[in-house]
Design an enzyme around this catalytic site. Structure first.
Site, PDB file in Angstrom:
ATOM      1  N   ASP A  53       0.828  -1.207   0.000  1.00 36.75           N
ATOM      2  CA  ASP A  53       0.000   0.000   0.000  1.00 36.75           C
ATOM      3  C   ASP A  53       0.859   1.253   0.000  1.00 36.75           C
ATOM      4  OD1 ASP A  53      -2.695  -0.795  -0.089  1.00 36.75           O
ATOM      5  OD2 ASP A  53      -2.727  -1.264   2.037  1.00 36.75           O
ATOM      6  N   LEU A  54       1.864   1.280   0.863  1.00 34.91           N
ATOM      7  CA  LEU A  54       2.671   2.490   1.019  1.00 34.91           C
ATOM      8  C   LEU A  54       3.492   2.789  -0.231  1.00 34.91           C
ATOM      9  CD1 LEU A  54       3.822   1.914   4.692  1.00 34.91           C
ATOM     10  CD2 LEU A  54       2.023   3.454   3.887  1.00 34.91           C
TER      11      LEU A  54
END
Length: 418
Positions: free
Chosen positions: A191-192
């Site tokens: 996600d990051l």
């Protein structure tokens, strides 16, 4: 203690993205991480949330914030990715709500969404529809698997992508050792990374839009980004044809470059080149290891990793972590402790770099946050607004952007649209 800033604090210096307006339709982490970064750099970010519920992460606790009255508020998780935003609650699944959202589009430069592929078309909010309203709009879609390909319809989650994208296959103890199994990373890195790649793409598309007047559709996929950040592990496979395996805390291309037990805990030893290897051997009093032909070069040390590490284990266990750090730092050998997260925020370097901050909401709720790590000499990120309470800016935004009256706003609220 970090300085507490009010949510309505004005910037003390110019911001790089001043004047850029962002519609944030994303939830959870990848999209909000991107829009928070844009907000930190000066963009005005309007977060669109479902009335009464909001971003899923508002309920992903404990722990939860406690407001001035002692009541439970948002989960800490929500605060990590929603600084420098306004919150407008709007049910755009209703015809009237989608009409309001379409009316907001001409007032913005960027739209970020992470709905399933094709999920916004039925509301007239897909890229093709939005581009007709605002041809200069930079429209960023974030999904698990992208807008094309056989997996495009699937929902994507960080954990699944860490697994499918190969990261878990190279994370964890080696087969045949205690605790051996594939492991995910302790934070949602797929996600990051996707949020960061999305930010880069948005900035590039904004530059193009400013130069040409043309917006575009950005298609970001968690699996694509996870595959990209396999980095040297992917390169090792592509060159050798051999899939890398789990090595625990060892490095596939460098040795010794791993965790060692010390006399009172553990230490990371990161010998990055042959010069550092000789410096280590001298500082550790291991002249025989330094002279051993098997360990002269990094390639030889990797090839003879097992015997090398076996010889180093009793050496590293002979001193405390602090003693090794003192000795090896003086010798110019990279090493360091394994800090717990509380120790991270007590570290003098982390403190000196200002990596913790506090922001306050209008109701007085103080929120501790990790600061943006970007350091810029002229247009640094500025913590202007605390992560907003759900719907905190609904009335103000509808009045200022669309000119709605109090009566119109109350009518929308009565219908559950806001």
């Amino acid at each position: 203690m970090p300085k507490t800033l009010q949510s309505n604090a004005l910037p003390a210096s110019p911001t790089a993205l001043a004047g850029v307006r962002v519609l944030d339709l994303s939830r959870v982490l990848a999209g909000p991480w991107a829009t928070q970064t844009l907000g930190d750099l000066g963009a005005d970010v309007l977060k669109i949330e479902k009335p009464g519920v909001g971003d899923d992460t508002r309920s992903w606790g404990p722990p939860f914030l406690i407001d001035e009255s002692g009541a439970q508020s948002d989960a800490a998780y929500y605060t990590c990715a929603n600084r420098n935003k306004s919150s407008l609650t709007l049910d755009f699944t209703s015809p009237e709500g989608s009409e309001i959202l379409r009316a907001l589009i001409p007032h913005h430069d960027v739209l970020v969404e992470n709905f399933k592929t094709g999920g916004l078309a039925k509301y007239g909010l897909d890229y093709e529809s939005v581009a007709k309203i605002n041809p200069k709009m930079v429209y960023c879609s974030i999904t698990g698997f992208g807008q094309t390909g056989p997996y495009a319809p699937r929902a994507g989650y960080d954990y699944l992508v860490q697994a499918a994208g190969g990261l878990m296959s190279v994370t964890g103890q080696a087969d045949g050792t205690p605790g051996a199994e594939p492991l995910k990373v302790g934070v949602a890195v797929a996600d990051l990374f996707t949020g960061l790649y999305a930010t880069i793409a948005i900035l590039a598309a904004l530059r193009h839009a400013e130069a040409t007047g043309q917006g575009q559709h950005i298609d970001m996929a968690l699996l694509d980004c996870q595959t990209s950040v396999l980095a040297n592990q992917a390169a090792n496979f592509l060159v050798s044809g051999k899939a890398p395996t789990r090595l625990g805390n060892a490095h596939p291309n460098i040795a010794p470059y791993q965790v060692f037990p010390s006399a009172d805990g553990h230490i990371v030893l990161a010998v990055g080149n042959d010069g550092q290897w000789q410096q280590f051997c001298a500082a550790a009093g291991q002249t025989e290891l330094g002279a051993d032909a098997r360990y002269k070069t990094n390639a030889q040390r990797v090839a003879h990793r097992d015997s090398l590490i076996a010889g180093l284990l009793p050496v590293m266990a002979s001193k405390t972590t602090a003693s090794w750090i003192e000795v090896l730092e003086q010798a110019g050998v990279p090493c360091g402790p394994i800090n717990t997260i509380d120790q991270v925020f007590e570290d003098p370097q982390v403190i000196a770099r200002g990596m913790q901050q506090e922001l306050s909401r209008a109701d007085g709720t103080t929120i501790p946050l990790v600061a943006n790590p970007i350091k810029m000499s002229l247009t640094p990120p500025i913590p202007r607004r605390a992560p907003p309470a759900l719907g905190a800016d609904t009335e103000a935004e509808l009045k200022s952007l669309l000119g709605l009256s109090d009566a119109q706003i109350e009518g929308l609220r009565a219908k559950g649209i806001i």
